[in-house]
Design a protein around this motif. Structure first.
Motif, short mmCIF file in Angstrom:
data_model
loop_
_atom_site.label_atom_id
_atom_site.label_comp_id
_atom_site.label_asym_id
_atom_site.label_seq_id
_atom_site.Cartn_x
_atom_site.Cartn_y
_atom_site.Cartn_z
N ILE A 124 0.67 -1.09 -0.08
CA ILE A 124 -0.14 -0.46 0.34
C ILE A 124 1.15 0.45 -0.05
O ILE A 124 0.53 2.06 -0.89
N TYR A 128 1.40 4.59 -2.72
CA TYR A 128 0.75 5.37 -3.02
C TYR A 128 1.68 6.39 -2.99
O TYR A 128 1.75 7.88 -3.44
N LEU A 210 -13.62 0.87 -3.25
CA LEU A 210 -13.79 0.97 -2.54
C LEU A 210 -11.96 2.09 -2.17
O LEU A 210 -11.94 3.01 -2.03
N MET A 211 -11.08 1.26 -2.02
CA MET A 211 -10.37 1.49 -1.43
C MET A 211 -9.27 3.01 -1.95
O MET A 211 -8.60 3.86 -1.35
N VAL A 214 -10.64 5.37 -0.95
CA VAL A 214 -10.68 6.03 0.23
C VAL A 214 -8.77 6.90 0.38
O VAL A 214 -8.53 7.77 0.99
N ILE A 215 -7.57 5.84 -0.27
CA ILE A 215 -6.09 6.51 0.14
C ILE A 215 -6.18 7.04 -0.94
O ILE A 215 -5.05 8.34 -0.34
#
Lengths: 288, 311
Positions: A124, A128, A210-211, A214-215
Motif C-alpha cells: 500500500i 501510494y 473503494l480502497m 479512500v486512499i
C-alpha cells in the motif's frame, strides 16, 4: 429393492435441492431486502420482522438521496471512471496479451515479469508514494491509471489468444495484412467471449472499488460513489451507537435507497451477461 | 527462411525482432504501466530502511538501516496484535470458508435439471458482483440491535437484542460468515469447470456397477477436482498474511479493533493517515516477505505432490 434404492436416492436428491435453493434464497435476500426497505415508509421499518413487500409505500428516501449533490457527484465519478478506466485497461491488456501470445524473442521474460507481479507487490505505502510522486494524489487519474495493468487478466487473455489457430493469421500475413489489422479484424472477433469476460471483471472492479478512493482522494467532488456510501454509513452508525432514534431509522431507508440506486446498473446487466462470462471463464480456466 | 545458412544467430534474432516491431509496440503500453505501478513500488520498498521525508523523496531520504524493523518488533505492541488478527482471520477462513465452494459445487453438479442449475448458479454468483461497502452495510443492517432481522428473531423468542457489531467476541464469526455468504457461490466456478471436464463415461460405468450418488461423488467427482482443490488451497496459503482491506474497513468499528484491525487497515490508517510511511512500509515489506516465502513453500509442495509448478 430396486424401488427402495431409487426412493432413497431421490430423498438425498431432495435434500441437495433443498439446501441449494435455501442458499440461493439467502444470496438473493439482501437485494430483495434492500429494494423493499428503500421503498418502505421509513417510520414503519422498525415495526416487526422484515416484510416481504414494502410496508407503507414511500419514495421519501429517494427524494432525500436525489436532493443530495454528493450522491450525484459520486455517481458521476463512478460512471466516468468505469467507462474511461475500463476502455483504457481493456485495450492495453488485450493488446499486450495478444502480442505476448506470439512466439517473439523475449516473450518468456515478459511473461515472467507479469507473473512476478502476481506473487510479489510493493504494498500500500510504496504504491501510494509512487502515485504521490507522479502528482496523481487527489486527481481523477489516481482512480484510473494504477488499474490499467492487471497481471491476472493478462495471463487469462494470453492463454486464450495462444489457443487460437495460427493458420488464419499466417495466411493473412502472407496476404500483406499488418499485425495490428490481424489483431483487430481476426483475433479480437474470435476472442469475444474472453474479452467480454475481462471487460465485465474490469468494469465491476471499477464500479465497486473503494480502497483507491479512500486512499488517494481528498476532494469531495472527486469521491466515487462507494466512498460516498461508506461515509454515509459511518456517519449514521455512529449515530445509532449513541441513541437509536427515529432519525437513525430513517438513515436505514436512505442507506438502502443509495445501495439500491448504486446496484441497479449491475443488477440490470447481470442476467444478460451471466451466461457469457461463465462460458468465458470456463474456457480460460480449462486452458490455464 | 528460418534456417538460412551463413547468417549469424544474433542477426536472425535481430531480424525477427524488427519484423515483429508492431507486436513489441503493442506490449509497450501495458509494460510501461506494469513498470510504473507494480515494479516502482517494489523499488520504493527501500523506504523501509530509510526515514522518509516528503521533501527529499524516496531516493533522497536518509538511510536508517534496520531501525524501523527494530521499532516494529520491539516497541510497537499494535504490530503483534495486527499480525495475530490477520493470521486468525485467514486461518478461520481457510477452515470454514475454503470447503464451502467445494461442497456447493459438488451439490450443484448433482442437479439434473439444467434450468434449476442455471437459476441456482445465477443466484449464488450475484453477491460477488456488489461491493463490500454495499454487502457489509446490508450485513450491519441485518445485525442491527433495533431493526435488524437477526435481533427481531432473537426478540421473538424472548431473548435480549445483541449488539453484534460493537462486541469483539462476534467479529471473527461475522467476517467468516459474511465471506461465505458473499463469495462461496462465485468460488464454485473453478470447481464446476473442473467437474465438467471429468469423463462422463466413468459415471455411466459406476452406475452399471451399482454405485450410488455418494459413492460416485467420493470416488469419481472428488478425485476429479482434487488438483484444482490443492492448487487453490496452496494459493490460499500463500495469501495467509493478506486480509482484504475492504471487508474489514467496512465491518470493523473502532470499538472492535482489538480483534478486527488487520495489516492492511493498520498500514492504511497509520501510514497514509498519520504519514508514518517508513514504519508502515517496513510492516508491508515484512508482510510481502512472509507472503512470498509461503508462496515459494506452497510451490515446492505443489511440485512434490503433482510434479508441476503452481504458475
Amino acid at each position: 429393492m430396486q424401488a427402495r434404492s431409487s426412493r432413497k436416492l431421490s430423498l438425498s436428491y431432495a435434500i441437495i435441492v433443498a439446501i441449494l435453493v435455501a442458499f440461493a434464497i439467502v444470496c438473493i435476500m439482501p437485494f430483495w431486502y434492500v429494494m423493499v426497505s428503500s421503498f418502505s415508509d421509513p417510520q414503519l421499518i422498525k415495526e416487526g420482522l422484515f416484510k416481504l413487500l414494502p410496508t407503507g409505500w414511500s419514495l421519501e428516501a429517494y427524494r432525500v438521496v436525489f436532493r443530495d449533490v454528493r450522491f450525484f457527484n459520486g455517481l458521476r465519478i463512478t460512471v466516468l471512471r468505469t467507462v474511461i478506466g475500463t476502455a483504457l485497461a481493456l485495450s492495453v491488456q488485450t493488446m499486450m496479451a495478444y502480442a505476448l501470445s506470439k512466439k517473439i524473442p523475449g516473450r518468456r521474460i515478459f511473461m515472467k515479469l507479469v507473473v512476478v507481479t502476481i506473487l510479489f507487490n510493493g504494498g500500500i505505502i510504496p504504491t501510494y508514494l509512487v502515485v504521490q510522486s507522479l502528482y496523481l494524489v487527489d486527481t481523477f487519474f489516481a482512480l484510473i491509471l494504477p488499474m490499467v495493468f492487471n497481471p491476472w487478466n493478462v495471463v487469462l487473455l494470453v492463454s486464450f489468444f495462444a489457443a487460437q489457430p495460427q493458420s488464419v493469421s499466417e495466411s493473412a500475413k502472407l496476404d500483406g495484412a499488418g499485425e495490428f489489422t490481424i489483431f483487430l479484424k481476426l483475433s479480437v472477433p474470435l476472442a469475444v467471449p474472453a474479452i467480454a469476460t475481462i471487460l465485465l471483471f474490469i468494469a465491476v472492479r471499477h464500479w465497486n472499488e473503494l480502497m483507491d478512493g479512500v486512499i488517494y482522494i481528498n476532494s469531495s467532488n472527486l469521491k466515487p460513489m462507494q466512498v460516498y456510501l461508506i461515509e454515509l454509513v459511518m456517519r449514521s452508525t455512529t449515530n445509532t451507537m449513541i441513541e437509536p432514534t427515529e432519525q437513525s431509522l430513517t438513515a436505514i431507508s436512505i442507506q438502502t435507497a443509495v445501495i439500491f440506486a448504486s446496484c441497479l446498473p449491475i443488477l440490470a446487466v447481470y442476467p444478460f451477461l451471466q451466461r457469457f462470462f461463465v462460458k468465458g471463464i470456463m474456457v480460460g480456466a480449462v486452458k490455464g | 527462411m528460418l534456417s538460412a545458412p551463413g547468417i549469424p544467430a544474433w542477426k536472425r534474432r535481430l531480424r525477427l525482432i524488427l519484423n515483429n516491431r508492431a507486436l513489441y509496440l503493442m506490449i509497450f503500453l501495458g509494460f510501461a504501466f506494469m513498470i510504473v505501478f507494480r515494479y516502482l513500488p517494489m523499488g520504493g520498498l527501500i523506504i523501509a530502511f530509510k526515514k522518509y521525508s516528503f521533501r527529499k523523496g524516496i531516493f533522497g531520504s536518509d538511510w536508517v538501516g534496520l531501525k524501523q524493523f527494530e521499532f516494529i518488533f520491539t516497541q510497537n505492541p499494535d504490530f503483534y496484535n495486527v499480525v495475530r488478527n490477520t493470521l486468525v482471520i485467514n486461518l478461520l477462513k481457510l477452515l470454514f470458508y475454503f470447503p464451502a465452494p467445494i461442497i456447493l459445487a459438488l451439490m450443484i453438479n448433482e442437479l439434473r435439471s439444467v434450468r434449476l442449475k442455471r437459476v441456482i448458479q445465477t443466484s449464488v454468483y450475484l453477491p460477488h458482483f456488489v461491493s463490500w461497502v454495499v454487502f457489509g452495510t446490508i450485513v450491519i443492517q441485518f445485525l442491527s440491535p433495533t431493526s435488524g432481522v437477526v435481533n427481531q428473531i432473537i426478540k421473538a423468542f424472548g431473548g435480549e437484542p445483541i449488539f453484534f457489531m460493537q462486541d469483539s467476541k462476534y467479529f471473527w464469526g461475522i467476517v467468516v460468515v459474511s465471506e461465505i455468504w458473499k463469495s462461496a457461490g462465485w468460488g464454485t466456478i473453478m470447481y464446476l469447470s473442473a467437474l465438467t471436464s471429468i469423463d462422463q463415461e466413468q459415471y455411466q460405468a459406476a452406475k452399471i456397477d451399482g454405485a450410488n450418488g455418494l459413492q460416485m461423488t467420493l470416488h469419481i467427482s472428488i478425485p476429479g477436482i482434487s488438483d484444482t482443490i490443492v492448487v487453490l488451497l496452496l494459493l490460499q496459503i500463500g495469501q495467509l498474511m493478506d486480509v482484504g482491506f475492504e471487508q474489514i474497513y467496512v465491518l470493523a468499528r473502532p470499538i472492535v479493533y482489538d480483534v478486527g484491525d488487520v495489516l492492511s487497515t493498520y498500514i492504511y490508517r497509520v501510514g497514509v493517515g498519520q504519514a508514518q510511511f517508513s514504519m508502515t512500509a517496513a510492516i508491508g515489506l515484512f508482510q510481502s516477505f512472509v507472503g512470498l516465502t509461503l508462496v515459494v513453500l506452497a510451490n515446492a509442495a505443489c511440485k512434490k505432490l503433482f510434479d508441476k509448478n503452481l504458475w
